[in-house]
Design a protein around this motif. Structure first.
Motif, PDB file in Angstrom:
ATOM      1  N   LEU A   1       0.831  -1.199   0.000  1.00  0.00           N
ATOM      2  CA  LEU A   1       0.000   0.000   0.000  1.00  0.00           C
ATOM      3  C   LEU A   1       0.869   1.254   0.000  1.00  0.00           C
ATOM      4  CD1 LEU A   1      -2.744   1.374   0.027  1.00  0.00           C
ATOM      5  CD2 LEU A   1      -2.826   1.012   2.518  1.00  0.00           C
ATOM      6  N   GLN A   2       1.948   1.249   0.779  1.00  0.00           N
ATOM      7  CA  GLN A   2       2.863   2.406   0.784  1.00  0.00           C
ATOM      8  C   GLN A   2       3.432   2.654  -0.612  1.00  0.00           C
ATOM      9  OE1 GLN A   2       5.437   0.977   3.924  1.00  0.00           O
ATOM     10  NE2 GLN A   2       4.579   2.407   5.426  1.00  0.00           N
ATOM     11  N   SER A   3       3.718   1.593  -1.331  1.00  0.00           N
ATOM     12  CA  SER A   3       4.242   1.715  -2.689  1.00  0.00           C
ATOM     13  C   SER A   3       3.213   2.366  -3.618  1.00  0.00           C
ATOM     14  CB  SER A   3       4.631   0.327  -3.206  1.00  0.00           C
ATOM     15  OG  SER A   3       5.018   0.395  -4.560  1.00  0.00           O
ATOM     16  N   ILE A   4       1.962   1.944  -3.511  1.00  0.00           N
ATOM     17  CA  ILE A   4       0.896   2.538  -4.338  1.00  0.00           C
ATOM     18  C   ILE A   4       0.723   4.006  -3.982  1.00  0.00           C
ATOM     19  CG2 ILE A   4      -1.595   2.512  -4.801  1.00  0.00           C
ATOM     20  CD1 ILE A   4      -1.433  -0.587  -4.377  1.00  0.00           C
ATOM     21  N   VAL A   5       0.707   4.302  -2.682  1.00  0.00           N
ATOM     22  CA  VAL A   5       0.558   5.692  -2.222  1.00  0.00           C
ATOM     23  C   VAL A   5       1.668   6.559  -2.816  1.00  0.00           C
ATOM     24  CG1 VAL A   5       0.763   7.156  -0.157  1.00  0.00           C
ATOM     25  CG2 VAL A   5      -0.749   5.156  -0.134  1.00  0.00           C
ATOM     26  N   ALA A   6       2.899   6.051  -2.812  1.00  0.00           N
ATOM     27  CA  ALA A   6       4.027   6.807  -3.368  1.00  0.00           C
ATOM     28  C   ALA A   6       3.914   6.957  -4.884  1.00  0.00           C
ATOM     29  CB  ALA A   6       5.347   6.126  -2.997  1.00  0.00           C
ATOM     30  N   GLN A   7       3.592   5.852  -5.585  1.00  0.00           N
ATOM     31  CA  GLN A   7       3.489   5.887  -7.053  1.00  0.00           C
ATOM     32  C   GLN A   7       2.395   6.843  -7.519  1.00  0.00           C
ATOM     33  OE1 GLN A   7       3.297   2.010  -9.068  1.00  0.00           O
ATOM     34  NE2 GLN A   7       4.165   1.126  -7.185  1.00  0.00           N
ATOM     35  N   GLU A   8       1.276   6.850  -6.797  1.00  0.00           N
ATOM     36  CA  GLU A   8       0.127   7.666  -7.204  1.00  0.00           C
ATOM     37  C   GLU A   8       0.152   9.061  -6.581  1.00  0.00           C
ATOM     38  OE1 GLU A   8      -2.084   6.829  -9.500  1.00  0.00           O
ATOM     39  OE2 GLU A   8      -1.279   4.797  -9.751  1.00  0.00           O
ATOM     40  N   ASN A   9       1.179   9.327  -5.758  1.00  0.00           N
ATOM     41  CA  ASN A   9       1.301  10.625  -5.086  1.00  0.00           C
ATOM     42  C   ASN A   9       0.060  10.947  -4.248  1.00  0.00           C
ATOM     43  OD1 ASN A   9       3.002  12.674  -4.456  1.00  0.00           O
ATOM     44  ND2 ASN A   9       2.465  13.957  -6.217  1.00  0.00           N
ATOM     45  N   ILE A  10      -0.422   9.946  -3.515  1.00  0.00           N
ATOM     46  CA  ILE A  10      -1.618  10.099  -2.679  1.00  0.00           C
ATOM     47  C   ILE A  10      -1.193  10.692  -1.342  1.00  0.00           C
ATOM     48  CG2 ILE A  10      -3.491   8.871  -1.502  1.00  0.00           C
ATOM     49  CD1 ILE A  10      -3.271   6.738  -3.767  1.00  0.00           C
ATOM     50  N   THR A  11      -1.835  11.782  -0.952  1.00  0.00           N
ATOM     51  CA  THR A  11      -1.443  12.469   0.276  1.00  0.00           C
ATOM     52  C   THR A  11      -2.400  12.224   1.440  1.00  0.00           C
ATOM     53  OG1 THR A  11      -2.620  14.454  -0.427  1.00  0.00           O
ATOM     54  CG2 THR A  11      -0.271  14.308  -0.997  1.00  0.00           C
ATOM     55  N   ASN A  12      -3.519  11.540   1.198  1.00  0.00           N
ATOM     56  CA  ASN A  12      -4.499  11.363   2.273  1.00  0.00           C
ATOM     57  C   ASN A  12      -4.670   9.905   2.718  1.00  0.00           C
ATOM     58  OD1 ASN A  12      -5.793  10.661  -0.123  1.00  0.00           O
ATOM     59  ND2 ASN A  12      -7.760  11.555   0.461  1.00  0.00           N
ATOM     60  N   ILE A  13      -3.626   9.088   2.539  1.00  0.00           N
ATOM     61  CA  ILE A  13      -3.586   7.741   3.110  1.00  0.00           C
ATOM     62  C   ILE A  13      -2.288   7.605   3.904  1.00  0.00           C
ATOM     63  CG2 ILE A  13      -3.472   5.252   2.720  1.00  0.00           C
ATOM     64  CD1 ILE A  13      -5.002   5.571   0.161  1.00  0.00           C
ATOM     65  N   ASP A  14      -2.420   7.170   5.145  1.00  0.00           N
ATOM     66  CA  ASP A  14      -1.273   6.932   6.013  1.00  0.00           C
ATOM     67  C   ASP A  14      -1.270   5.447   6.387  1.00  0.00           C
ATOM     68  OD1 ASP A  14       0.795   6.996   7.840  1.00  0.00           O
ATOM     69  OD2 ASP A  14      -0.349   8.054   9.386  1.00  0.00           O
TER      70      ASP A  14
END
Length: 187
Positions: free
Chosen positions: A63-76
């Motif tokens: 999930l951290q990888s997806i958050v980084a790839q998609e530049n998602i700022t509202n998932i921790d």
């Protein structure tokens, strides 16, 4: 809205999460037992600020990888053992879908109490948990299953937005009875 779940080969978000979002405006949400993040990704795209926790380090790394790839700022995404029942923040919504079944049975009541304490006044808890009843014995050997009326009784005093104990199908095709609840904490 981009379907990130399909892009990353995940199941769609849980149907009860989708339904709940018709009643609940974006707020801070805790996804307990987030696994690979299928619900967290959906909620983030609707504008919720999501804390996504799971004890599986590999799932959190994914999930951290997806958050980084998609530049998602509202998932921790965070590694967290739900059995500890030591949440360190308050949320407007806590979702716990198909998660309680994998917890230590002697910790479930404490986990539910911790969820309630960590829900802001007027906030919501969404729970979906397998049941084991005389009419519908659970065909899967889970660590924990609900009994008839058990979840409803534990949320005495909360407003029941939705509550049922109906037959359903898991994503792997197994048919079983589920306790499903969306409840609102008194203000």
């Amino acid at each position: 809205m981009t379907d990130l779940n399909s892009r990353y080969g995940m199941n769609p978000p849980h149907s009860e999460v989708v339904d709940a979002c018709h009643h609940i405006e974006p707020r801070n949400v805790l996804d307990m037992g987030c696994s690979n993040g299928r619900n967290a990704l959906y909620l983030s795209q609707l504008g919720f600020n999501v804390t996504a926790v799971d004890h599986n380090a590999g799932a959190i790394q994914s999930l951290q990888s997806i958050v980084a790839q998609e530049n998602i700022t509202n998932i921790d995404p965070r590694i967290y053992d739900i059995n500890q029942a030591r949440l360190d923040a308050d949320y407007g919504l806590i979702i716990c879908t198909v998660t309680l079944m994998f917890l230590a049975p002697d910790r479930v009541e404490t986990v539910l109490a911790d969820m309630q304490e960590s829900t802001l006044p007027g906030g919501y808890n969404l729970i979906v948990c397998a049941m084991n009843t005389a009419a519908h014995p659970c065909p899967v050997h889970f660590l924990f299953t609900m009994k008839e009326g058990q979840l409803d009784a534990f949320y005495h005093g909360w407003e029941m937005i939705k509550y049922n104990e109906d037959l359903g199908t898991m994503h792997n095709g197994a048919q079983l009875q589920f306790a499903t609840m969306l409840a609102r904490k008194p203000v």
